[in-house]
Design a protein around this motif. Sequence first.
Motif, PDB file in Angstrom:
ATOM      1  N   UNK A 184       0.983  -1.368   0.073  1.00 40.17           N
ATOM      2  CA  UNK A 184       0.057   0.299  -0.320  1.00 40.17           C
ATOM      3  C   UNK A 184       0.713   0.966  -0.154  1.00 40.17           C
ATOM      4  N   UNK A 185       2.103   1.384   1.070  1.00 36.50           N
ATOM      5  CA  UNK A 185       3.145   2.195   0.971  1.00 36.50           C
ATOM      6  C   UNK A 185       3.664   2.702  -0.362  1.00 36.50           C
ATOM      7  N   UNK A 186       3.457   1.974  -0.963  1.00 38.08           N
ATOM      8  CA  UNK A 186       4.001   1.926  -2.647  1.00 38.08           C
ATOM      9  C   UNK A 186       3.323   1.934  -3.898  1.00 38.08           C
ATOM     10  N   UNK A 187       2.141   1.893  -3.691  1.00 39.89           N
ATOM     11  CA  UNK A 187       0.722   2.665  -4.475  1.00 39.89           C
ATOM     12  C   UNK A 187       0.835   4.034  -4.055  1.00 39.89           C
ATOM     13  N   UNK A 188       0.885   4.399  -3.096  1.00 39.62           N
ATOM     14  CA  UNK A 188       1.048   6.010  -2.620  1.00 39.62           C
ATOM     15  C   UNK A 188       1.852   6.801  -3.022  1.00 39.62           C
ATOM     16  N   UNK A 189       3.058   6.150  -2.807  1.00 40.12           N
ATOM     17  CA  UNK A 189       4.425   7.171  -3.491  1.00 40.12           C
ATOM     18  C   UNK A 189       4.079   7.075  -5.205  1.00 40.12           C
ATOM     19  N   UNK A 190       3.548   6.118  -5.590  1.00 48.46           N
ATOM     20  CA  UNK A 190       3.717   5.945  -7.206  1.00 48.46           C
ATOM     21  C   UNK A 190       2.120   7.234  -7.410  1.00 48.46           C
ATOM     22  N   UNK A 223       9.538   0.662 -10.329  1.00 53.20           N
ATOM     23  CA  UNK A 223      10.882   0.355 -10.046  1.00 53.20           C
ATOM     24  C   UNK A 223      11.332   2.219  -9.683  1.00 53.20           C
ATOM     25  N   UNK A 224      10.227   3.448 -10.310  1.00 59.25           N
ATOM     26  CA  UNK A 224      10.601   4.835 -10.221  1.00 59.25           C
ATOM     27  C   UNK A 224      10.717   5.131  -8.745  1.00 59.25           C
ATOM     28  N   UNK A 225      10.023   4.624  -8.082  1.00 51.56           N
ATOM     29  CA  UNK A 225       9.259   5.002  -7.096  1.00 51.56           C
ATOM     30  C   UNK A 225      10.425   4.101  -5.802  1.00 51.56           C
ATOM     31  N   UNK A 226      10.947   3.301  -6.043  1.00 54.88           N
ATOM     32  CA  UNK A 226      11.229   2.118  -4.866  1.00 54.88           C
ATOM     33  C   UNK A 226      12.635   2.051  -5.236  1.00 54.88           C
ATOM     34  N   UNK A 227      13.036   2.265  -6.554  1.00 50.66           N
ATOM     35  CA  UNK A 227      14.942   2.164  -6.555  1.00 50.66           C
ATOM     36  C   UNK A 227      15.430   3.359  -5.448  1.00 50.66           C
ATOM     37  N   UNK A 228      14.807   4.538  -6.399  1.00 51.64           N
ATOM     38  CA  UNK A 228      15.715   5.655  -5.675  1.00 51.64           C
ATOM     39  C   UNK A 228      16.339   5.410  -4.372  1.00 51.64           C
ATOM     40  N   UNK A 229      15.033   4.702  -3.388  1.00 50.46           N
ATOM     41  CA  UNK A 229      15.107   4.352  -1.673  1.00 50.46           C
ATOM     42  C   UNK A 229      15.873   3.298  -1.546  1.00 50.46           C
ATOM     43  N   UNK A 230      15.816   1.893  -2.167  1.00 50.61           N
ATOM     44  CA  UNK A 230      16.254   0.769  -2.166  1.00 50.61           C
ATOM     45  C   UNK A 230      17.673   0.491  -2.478  1.00 50.61           C
ATOM     46  N   UNK A 244      25.233 -10.816 -16.603  1.00 53.38           N
ATOM     47  CA  UNK A 244      25.356 -11.671 -18.160  1.00 53.38           C
ATOM     48  C   UNK A 244      23.664 -11.846 -17.770  1.00 53.38           C
ATOM     49  N   UNK A 245      23.036 -11.111 -16.764  1.00 44.07           N
ATOM     50  CA  UNK A 245      21.474 -11.289 -17.187  1.00 44.07           C
ATOM     51  C   UNK A 245      20.819 -10.885 -18.382  1.00 44.07           C
ATOM     52  N   UNK A 246      20.218 -11.089 -19.008  1.00 47.33           N
ATOM     53  CA  UNK A 246      19.643 -10.220 -20.673  1.00 47.33           C
ATOM     54  C   UNK A 246      19.312  -9.321 -20.298  1.00 47.33           C
ATOM     55  N   UNK A 247      18.048  -9.537 -19.456  1.00 46.94           N
ATOM     56  CA  UNK A 247      17.339  -8.619 -18.568  1.00 46.94           C
ATOM     57  C   UNK A 247      17.054  -9.067 -17.233  1.00 46.94           C
ATOM     58  N   UNK A 248      16.949  -7.443 -16.419  1.00 49.68           N
ATOM     59  CA  UNK A 248      17.367  -7.201 -14.994  1.00 49.68           C
ATOM     60  C   UNK A 248      15.559  -6.675 -14.193  1.00 49.68           C
ATOM     61  N   UNK A 249      15.182  -6.724 -13.459  1.00 43.13           N
ATOM     62  CA  UNK A 249      13.658  -6.136 -13.337  1.00 43.13           C
ATOM     63  C   UNK A 249      13.308  -6.215 -11.467  1.00 43.13           C
ATOM     64  N   UNK A 250      13.060  -5.483 -10.761  1.00 38.35           N
ATOM     65  CA  UNK A 250      12.320  -5.228  -9.936  1.00 38.35           C
ATOM     66  C   UNK A 250      10.923  -6.138  -9.427  1.00 38.35           C
ATOM     67  N   UNK A 251      10.932  -7.202  -8.827  1.00 36.85           N
ATOM     68  CA  UNK A 251       8.951  -8.032  -9.427  1.00 36.85           C
ATOM     69  C   UNK A 251       8.547  -6.744  -7.889  1.00 36.85           C
ATOM     70  N   UNK A 254       8.225  -4.422  -5.244  1.00 43.03           N
ATOM     71  CA  UNK A 254       9.528  -4.867  -4.587  1.00 43.03           C
ATOM     72  C   UNK A 254      10.104  -4.902  -3.103  1.00 43.03           C
ATOM     73  N   UNK A 255      11.351  -5.172  -2.968  1.00 43.41           N
ATOM     74  CA  UNK A 255      12.334  -4.134  -3.615  1.00 43.41           C
ATOM     75  C   UNK A 255      12.844  -5.462  -3.804  1.00 43.41           C
ATOM     76  N   UNK A 256      12.775  -7.217  -4.616  1.00 41.59           N
ATOM     77  CA  UNK A 256      13.160  -8.379  -4.760  1.00 41.59           C
ATOM     78  C   UNK A 256      13.448  -7.576  -6.132  1.00 41.59           C
ATOM     79  N   UNK A 257      14.907  -8.403  -6.750  1.00 46.65           N
ATOM     80  CA  UNK A 257      15.065  -7.874  -8.293  1.00 46.65           C
ATOM     81  C   UNK A 257      14.974  -9.246  -8.626  1.00 46.65           C
TER      82      UNK A 257
END
Length: 292
Positions: A184-190, A223-230, A244-251, A254-257
């Motif tokens: 809920x906090x992550x949604x609030x930040x978005x 990512x745009x609200x969580x990564x700057x704080x983590x 060597x990952x082809x692509x990477x992303x936060x799930x 977050x904050x798992x990547x």
Amino acid sequence: MILTKTIKSYAKINLYLNVGAKRPDGYHDLESVMQQVSLFDYVTVLRDTDTTQRGVRITCTDRLVPSDDRNIAAKCAMAFLDKYNIYSEVSVSIDKRIPVAAGLGGGSTDGAAVLSIMNSIFDVNAPMDELCALGAKLGADIPFCLVGGTCTASGIGEILTPVKTPVLPYHILICNAGHGVSTPEAYRKLDETAKEEPACAMDDVLRAVESGEMPETLYNSFERVILPEHAEAAQIRQTMLVCGADVALMSGSGPSVFGLFRNEDARDKAKDFFDMKGILAMPCEPVVKNIK
Ligand code: ATP
């Protein structure tokens, strides 16, 4: 008599997650490609057929998870007893391996496992859509965890469409540096930040998974609200690519990547690297469902 059943409850990652504006009812429109992965908790439900008391007991190996009626799995067990008017005592135990408040759907998957086990040990045999409707009231990702495999989610996440995929061409590494994020906090930040243009369209990711190819780009609004704080999560995301990952992303929120690696060896070496740095790194594979 005691009836008991144990199943694995699998985590999820979001290969794509585009969160729209907040609606007047407080929910958010979103579009997502969700992938079940082979990282799991063990969930056991025990039914005591000798009692006619209605009750749910819960234990969990992780101290961060409430072992009472706040637990999503306990809520699901109680909702199941209520819905099907069953008078019985059940004990739920969770052997927790999925990091908590990590964007991996850990609570939802335990709840889904409880619904699925109870459906079987109480011989209710409710259809999937009925279980999904029951679960949706208790955890946003419960319907997906019941259906599993690869799905798109739209609406407020309630419109779930299974995606038929061939064997997927990647090996996954999920890293978690601790520090849970409240959804809920992550949604609030978005809601407090300006909307951005997604890096790609959901259809691009969908086309890739449907044809068994590595997606070129992934996207997650959080990512745009969580990564700057983590900073650690942001660093892990960078390191995945260097390893060597082809692509990477936060799930999810977050904050798992996670990283998707075409090459299993490179994935395993990346795990060794994160281990060396003292960062929890969990290798896993996509769970592919055979749908008709
Ligand atoms: P999502 O990706 O679905 O938003 P998440 O993976 O970020 O969820 P969870 O691990 O489901 O987060 O935990 C969210 C909150 O739910 C935590 O604060 C946790 O204490 C609580 N919780 C209740 N029951 C459970 C459970 N069975 N497993 C994990 N967390 C639970």
